[in-house]
Design an enzyme around this catalytic site. Structure first.
Site, mmCIF file in Angstrom:
data_model
loop_
_atom_site.group_PDB
_atom_site.id
_atom_site.type_symbol
_atom_site.label_atom_id
_atom_site.label_comp_id
_atom_site.label_asym_id
_atom_site.label_seq_id
_atom_site.Cartn_x
_atom_site.Cartn_y
_atom_site.Cartn_z
ATOM 1 N N ASN A 108 25.428 27.712 38.548
ATOM 2 C CA ASN A 108 25.273 28.606 39.705
ATOM 3 C C ASN A 108 25.796 27.967 40.992
ATOM 4 O OD1 ASN A 108 24.083 30.251 37.867
ATOM 5 N ND2 ASN A 108 22.015 30.141 38.716
ATOM 6 N N THR A 153 53.457 58.668 69.838
ATOM 7 C CA THR A 153 52.023 58.870 69.665
ATOM 8 C C THR A 153 51.908 60.236 69.016
ATOM 9 O OG1 THR A 153 51.680 59.933 71.799
ATOM 10 C CG2 THR A 153 51.460 57.549 71.763
ATOM 11 N N HIS A 154 50.978 60.369 68.108
ATOM 12 C CA HIS A 154 50.859 61.610 67.307
ATOM 13 C C HIS A 154 52.172 61.919 66.586
ATOM 14 C CE1 HIS A 154 47.263 62.428 69.830
ATOM 15 N NE2 HIS A 154 48.032 61.920 70.774
ATOM 16 N N SER A 274 68.910 57.211 43.490
ATOM 17 C CA SER A 274 68.338 58.305 42.712
ATOM 18 C C SER A 274 69.176 58.518 41.464
ATOM 19 C CB SER A 274 68.343 59.576 43.567
ATOM 20 O OG SER A 274 68.393 60.724 42.739
ATOM 21 N N LYS A 280 71.443 59.100 47.683
ATOM 22 C CA LYS A 280 70.136 58.572 48.086
ATOM 23 C C LYS A 280 70.100 57.045 48.203
ATOM 24 C CE LYS A 280 66.792 60.729 48.679
ATOM 25 N NZ LYS A 280 65.905 61.372 47.713
ATOM 26 N N ASN A 282 66.771 55.054 48.773
ATOM 27 C CA ASN A 282 65.340 55.266 48.983
ATOM 28 C C ASN A 282 64.606 53.972 49.331
ATOM 29 O OD1 ASN A 282 65.622 57.993 48.314
ATOM 30 N ND2 ASN A 282 65.417 57.542 46.127
ATOM 31 N N GLU A 287 57.578 52.051 49.994
ATOM 32 C CA GLU A 287 56.659 53.037 49.402
ATOM 33 C C GLU A 287 55.644 52.338 48.501
ATOM 34 O OE1 GLU A 287 59.138 57.079 48.983
ATOM 35 O OE2 GLU A 287 60.086 55.368 48.047
ATOM 36 N N TYR A 314 20.920 34.593 41.429
ATOM 37 C CA TYR A 314 22.167 34.766 40.677
ATOM 38 C C TYR A 314 22.009 35.834 39.600
ATOM 39 C CZ TYR A 314 26.156 33.955 37.649
ATOM 40 O OH TYR A 314 27.294 34.140 36.905
ATOM 41 N N GLN A 319 29.900 37.154 38.479
ATOM 42 C CA GLN A 319 31.111 36.597 37.873
ATOM 43 C C GLN A 319 32.344 37.453 38.206
ATOM 44 O OE1 GLN A 319 31.047 34.986 33.815
ATOM 45 N NE2 GLN A 319 32.335 36.699 33.213
ATOM 46 N N LYS A 322 35.465 36.906 40.918
ATOM 47 C CA LYS A 322 36.755 36.270 40.660
ATOM 48 C C LYS A 322 37.776 37.256 40.072
ATOM 49 C CE LYS A 322 34.293 33.153 38.575
ATOM 50 N NZ LYS A 322 33.024 33.505 39.273
HETATM 51 N N1 ARG Z 1 31.081 32.266 34.854
HETATM 52 C C1 ARG Z 1 29.951 32.320 35.731
HETATM 53 C C2 ARG Z 1 30.339 32.998 37.026
HETATM 54 O O1 ARG Z 1 31.479 33.042 37.318
HETATM 55 C C3 ARG Z 1 29.485 30.950 36.022
HETATM 56 C C4 ARG Z 1 28.038 30.896 36.403
HETATM 57 C C5 ARG Z 1 27.224 31.185 35.196
HETATM 58 N N2 ARG Z 1 25.857 31.004 35.501
HETATM 59 C C6 ARG Z 1 24.931 31.494 34.657
HETATM 60 N N3 ARG Z 1 23.716 31.304 34.991
HETATM 61 N N4 ARG Z 1 25.258 32.167 33.589
HETATM 62 O O2 ARG Z 1 29.541 33.508 37.745
#
Ligand code: ARG
Length: 455
Positions: A108, A153-154, A274, A280, A282, A287, A314, A319, A322
């Site tokens: 954690n 503007t606008h 195109s 064209k 583009n 975009e 926690y 998790q 990420k």
């Molecule tokens: N892979 C977990 C995460 O990214 C790591 C922490 C896991 N902790 C746990 N008590 N299971 O959050």
């Protein structure tokens, strides 16, 4: 490979195959690998200082960490997460000594710490990428010195401005994001010794670990240290802010390069054709920029929503921080790169600009300001020019061509013909905007100096 080396003891069965695939943090947290090594190094030193490892043991483990960081530069592992991977890799190198490393820490605090160390570098990378984009804007502003465009503007023609002034408006918006990066980076704190959330009875020093890692702040509260994901939220906010700016640039340049506006050219290498219409060209790059900026903006909402109402402290939900962060980070750098290249290749279409600057209405505010200088109050001056515009429209004559008796009648002042007719000059107009942040070239130069000085 042991599947659950951190927690197998109380289980009779291993995790189901489906569960394993479903829960592994392996995909996104491999990006934390170098930081896992860095954090573990600092932790091992602190354990030795606390007497929890002998000096010799610590040396062996540190050498082992060195070895695995050379062995695997970016690991593709089978373990549950990056923490288990490093633990396993270390066991291969230093044997059962590896089992002492996870003393006085939990995944954690470890995953929080890894993420924080990663973000410290990430902010540096974002700062640099933003600086490159800013440099491209400043360079273009210098290259296209003196070129004048209509501002809107606008999306209605408003007043004329230097194109450089327009470009630098984005450079300053980016400067504010760079300031945010600096601010958020300076707030990054060490969560170590929070362990699973309550802290630890083992005599390991939070100051030693933070000091070793070069983090100047330490979380005051162990529960807060592992329960919050503010550092990711801050980074996602930064990405949203970048997305917002990129989307506005993209939209501007899509419009400005269309036949209807037609005064800007997006480099050919960042345009496509195109399959049916041979003429064209583009602005696809812009975009896609406009569409993908949505992703950059949604990251913050995604993570906020994942975290919303989670019980302290926690939870495995976290998790996913990420998963949200790393895919967007790759997109962010890609988008900044493309936008920087597009800026370098932007060109103005002069003939088209001269035609657009013939639009008399772009100078209506200038007429009003002259009337104010001649003593009319702003309301009367505004009304008078409004009447003149209406009159010109009715007569079907351009403002600049109206006969002077009619002009004087509608404007309520005895304005000289030379003064009146000179107002429809784009250079006169931009150079008259000398208020501190106005578009007059002296101010544009000051902005360029400022931005060049800040790098
Ligand atoms: N892979 C977990 C995460 O990214 C790591 C922490 C896991 N902790 C746990 N008590 N299971 O959050």
């Amino acid at each position: 490979m042991a599947r659950a080396q951190f927690w197998g003891g109380r289980f009779e069965k291993g995790p189901a195959e489906e569960m394993w695939e479903f829960s592994r943090g392996g995909k996104a947290d491999r990006f934390l690998y170098p930081y896992e090594i860095e954090a573990t190094r600092a932790h091992v030193k602190a354990l030795a200082k606390a007497g929890l490892l002998s000096g010799e043991e610590a040396q062996k483990i540190l050498a082992g960490l060195e070895k695995i960081s050379k062995l695997y530069s970016s690991p593709d592992y089978e373990e549950e997460d990056v923490h288990s991977f490093v633990q396993e890799a270390l066991r291969e190198v230093v044997g059962s000594l590896a089992d002492k490393v996870h003393t006085a820490r939990s995944r954690n605090d470890l995953v929080a710490g890894d993420s924080i160390l990663m973000l410290r570098d990430w902010y540096g990378g974002v700062y640099d990428a933003l600086s490159r984009l800013q440099d491209a804007l400043v360079e273009k502003a210098k290259d296209l010195k003196g070129k004048i465009i209509p501002s809107y503007t606008h999306l209605q023609g408003a007043q004329v401005v230097y194109f450089s002034h327009y470009l630098l408006s984005y450079a300053f918006a980016i400067e504010r994001i760079k300031e945010l990066c600096t601010f958020f980076r300076s707030g990054l704190s060490s969560p170590f010794t929070a362990c699973a959330g309550a802290g630890t009875s083992l005599p390991v020093s939070a100051e030693d670990i933070a000091g070793e890692l070069g983090l100047s702040r330490i979380y005051e509260n162990s529960m807060d240290a592992i329960a919050n994901r503010d550092y990711f939220l801050d980074a996602l906010y930064v990405m949203g802010r970048v997305g917002l700016i990129l989307s506005r640039m993209a939209e501007d340049w899509i419009m400005y390069s269309s036949n209807e506006f037609g005064f800007l050219r997006i480099p050919e290498e960042f345009s496509t054709g195109s399959s049916i219409m041979p003429h064209k060209r583009n602005p696809d790059s812009m975009e896609l920029m406009r569409a993908r900026s949505v992703e950059l903006m949604l990251g913050l909402t995604r993570l906020l929503t994942i975290l919303k109402a989670l019980p302290m402290t926690y939870n495995r939900d976290m998790q996913e921080d990420k998963e949200v962060f790393f895919s967007l980070s790759a997109l962010l750098f890609q988008m900044l790169g493309v936008c920087t290249s597009v800026i370098k290749g932007l060109e103005l279409v002069e003939e088209r600009l001269s035609a657009l600057l013939e639009n008399d209405y772009l100078y209506a505010t200038d007429i009003m300001e002259v009337l104010i200088k001649m003593g009319l109050d702003s309301r009367r001056a505004h009304m008078a020019v409004g009447r003149l515009v209406r009159r010109a429209e009715k007569e079907g004559i351009r403002l600049r061509d109206l006969p002077m008796d009619l002009v004087r009648k509608e404007l309520l002042v005895d304005i000289e013909e030379g003064v009146y007719r000179s107002l429809f000059d784009p250079v006169r107009s931009v150079e008259s905007k000398t208020s501190y942040n106005g578009t007059a070239w002296g101010n544009v130069e000051r902005q360029i100096r400022l931005l060049e000085g800040r790098r």
